[in-house]
Design an enzyme around this catalytic site. Structure first.
Site, PDB file in Angstrom:
ATOM      1  N   ASP A 104       3.300 -10.746 -30.267  1.00 44.75           N
ATOM      2  CA  ASP A 104       2.660 -11.418 -31.601  1.00 44.75           C
ATOM      3  C   ASP A 104       3.694 -11.372 -32.395  1.00 44.75           C
ATOM      4  O   ASP A 104       5.391 -10.665 -32.865  1.00 44.75           O
ATOM      5  CB  ASP A 104       1.377 -10.518 -32.643  1.00 44.75           C
ATOM      6  CG  ASP A 104       1.013 -10.975 -33.397  1.00 44.75           C
ATOM      7  OD1 ASP A 104       1.101 -12.041 -33.939  1.00 44.75           O
ATOM      8  OD2 ASP A 104       1.081  -9.470 -33.948  1.00 44.75           O
ATOM      9  N   ASP A 106       3.560 -11.661 -36.774  1.00 53.59           N
ATOM     10  CA  ASP A 106       2.950 -10.786 -38.069  1.00 53.59           C
ATOM     11  C   ASP A 106       3.222  -9.246 -37.098  1.00 53.59           C
ATOM     12  O   ASP A 106       1.808  -8.615 -36.682  1.00 53.59           O
ATOM     13  CB  ASP A 106       2.530 -11.389 -38.354  1.00 53.59           C
ATOM     14  CG  ASP A 106       2.464 -12.502 -39.221  1.00 53.59           C
ATOM     15  OD1 ASP A 106       2.467 -13.018 -40.162  1.00 53.59           O
ATOM     16  OD2 ASP A 106       3.230 -13.941 -38.669  1.00 53.59           O
ATOM     17  N   GLU A 113       3.083  -9.166 -43.503  1.00 55.24           N
ATOM     18  CA  GLU A 113       1.925 -10.431 -42.589  1.00 55.24           C
ATOM     19  C   GLU A 113       2.303 -11.675 -43.562  1.00 55.24           C
ATOM     20  O   GLU A 113       2.123 -11.758 -44.842  1.00 55.24           O
ATOM     21  CB  GLU A 113       0.626 -10.316 -42.887  1.00 55.24           C
ATOM     22  CG  GLU A 113      -0.140  -8.587 -41.948  1.00 55.24           C
ATOM     23  CD  GLU A 113      -0.268  -8.918 -40.611  1.00 55.24           C
ATOM     24  OE1 GLU A 113      -0.611 -10.468 -40.352  1.00 55.24           O
ATOM     25  OE2 GLU A 113      -0.356  -8.758 -40.017  1.00 55.24           O
ATOM     26  N   SER A 192       1.548 -16.453 -31.894  1.00 51.19           N
ATOM     27  CA  SER A 192       1.403 -15.468 -32.942  1.00 51.19           C
ATOM     28  C   SER A 192       0.494 -16.792 -33.700  1.00 51.19           C
ATOM     29  O   SER A 192      -0.531 -17.864 -34.067  1.00 51.19           O
ATOM     30  CB  SER A 192       2.440 -16.137 -34.129  1.00 51.19           C
ATOM     31  OG  SER A 192       2.216 -15.349 -35.208  1.00 51.19           O
ATOM     32  N   GLY A 193      -0.543 -15.844 -34.213  1.00 49.46           N
ATOM     33  CA  GLY A 193      -1.845 -16.689 -35.056  1.00 49.46           C
ATOM     34  C   GLY A 193      -1.582 -16.893 -36.854  1.00 49.46           C
ATOM     35  O   GLY A 193      -1.842 -16.937 -37.442  1.00 49.46           O
ATOM     36  N   ASP A 260      -0.321  -6.343 -32.353  1.00 51.21           N
ATOM     37  CA  ASP A 260      -1.004  -5.286 -33.195  1.00 51.21           C
ATOM     38  C   ASP A 260      -2.395  -5.049 -33.831  1.00 51.21           C
ATOM     39  O   ASP A 260      -2.711  -4.224 -33.765  1.00 51.21           O
ATOM     40  CB  ASP A 260       0.297  -5.040 -34.305  1.00 51.21           C
ATOM     41  CG  ASP A 260      -0.234  -5.885 -35.455  1.00 51.21           C
ATOM     42  OD1 ASP A 260      -0.736  -5.734 -36.386  1.00 51.21           O
ATOM     43  OD2 ASP A 260       0.301  -7.304 -35.086  1.00 51.21           O
TER      44      ASP A 260
END
Length: 320
Positions: A104, A106, A113, A192-193, A260
């Site tokens: 991931d 952020d 973020e 990653s989102g 996370d």
């Protein structure tokens, strides 16, 4: 229940005699035998010197039927009480044969973020935070909340993106981790989102082989607020990990995932080794392994590498 050999990895900035005794007691309470206990890093392995990368002790354990979930639950509680991480994994032929690691971005690779930073600069932070809160209450799924938050960024100047990208705060240990992963032959991926705009920056800076993230649609130097499909959500992260492993000719047991958030749980569960990093309590409980007390380079200790195995470019031990 299992009768397999287990590996317990104990990590902290500094491990005390009481810390070791607590873990020894935990192991004894579960009727396990300590076959081997090694210092992978830290003061005992360096003749009393303080390690700049934390302390790590690895246990090899066996016994009768092992209730691994109960053991993990008690280890998590003991770790929280004593300020240390206790990771437990089953030993297998795959442990030193892993070759793909997916991260991931952020709050994992970077200490931010990004969408919150963008919202602050566009004076819509409270509005974006309200959407995030609705998603956390279960009123919106990730895709719905992502679309709503993106819409609120409409009109943001691209110059803000450049400034934020140039000042992304890297997570402690990430540069050291990436250096050694590349040296050891790992294929490294960002799933990653967050936004590909910033993932590309990390790819150029740190050498990731591949990135998958969400696109910020920009026209005439401004963010449009629109969303490009497909959105990288929890399901897509897990699917991408599987697809990349298959493409690279790897067994899923040869894969590692690090994240996370709740959006990472499916990816962590899919990987052969799933690691929650500085995660919220819910994610730490559901993930099979977690690290919260050290830098991201502590992942190397979960892979079984000891301090002496990790050399800098001049061939010197990191302890020197």
């Amino acid at each position: 229940m299992t009768q397999d050999t287990l590996i317990l990895t104990l990590l902290a900035p500094r491990l005390s005699a009481d810390s070791i005794a607590g873990v020894d007691g935990l192991i004894a309470n579960h009727g396990l035998n300590i076959e081997q206990r090694d210092w992978l890093a830290g003061h005992a392995s360096l003749g009393g010197e303080m390690s700049p990368h934390g302390d790590c002790v690895e246990y090899r354990m066996s016994g009768g039927d092992i209730d691994i979930e109960s053991l993990r639950e008690e280890a998590l509680a003991l770790g929280a009480l004593q300020g240390m991480d206790i990771a437990i994994q089953e030993d297998s032929i795959w442990r030193r044969q892993r070759r793909l690691i997916c991260f991931d971005m952020d709050s994992t690779l970077i200490k931010a973020e990004v969408i919150d930073e963008l919202a602050r600069r566009h004076d819509v932070f409270e509005e974006v935070a309200a959407v995030t809160e609705r998603a956390m209450r279960g009123e919106l799924d990730f895709k719905q909340s992502f679309r709503e938050r993106m819409a609120k960024l409409k009109g943001l100047d691209e110059a803000v993106l450049i400034e934020i990208a140039d000042n992304l705060p890297l997570m402690e240990g990430v540069e050291r981790l990436m250096k050694h992963l590349k040296r050891l032959g790992y294929y490294t991926v960002i799933l990653s989102g967050g936004f590909s705009y910033f993932a590309r920056y990390l790819q150029a800076k740190l050498g990731f082989d591949e990135i998958h993230a969400n696109a910020l649609v920009i026209e005439n130097g401004r963010v449009t607020g629109e969303v490009q499909e497909p959105i990288v959500d929890a399901e897509r992260k897990a699917m991408l990990l599987e697809d990349i492993a298959e493409r690279e000719g790897l067994h899923l047991e040869q894969t590692i995932a690090v994240g996370d958030g709740a959006n990472d749980l499916k990816m962590l569960a899919t990987a052969g080794l799933g690691i929650a990093y500085r995660a919220k309590p819910l994610v730490r409980r559901q993930a099979r392994q977690s690290i919260s007390t050290l830098g991201l380079d502590a992942v190397l200790y979960l892979l079984g590498y000891r301090q002496g195995d990790l050399q800098d470019d001049d061939g010197h031990s990191i302890a020197e």
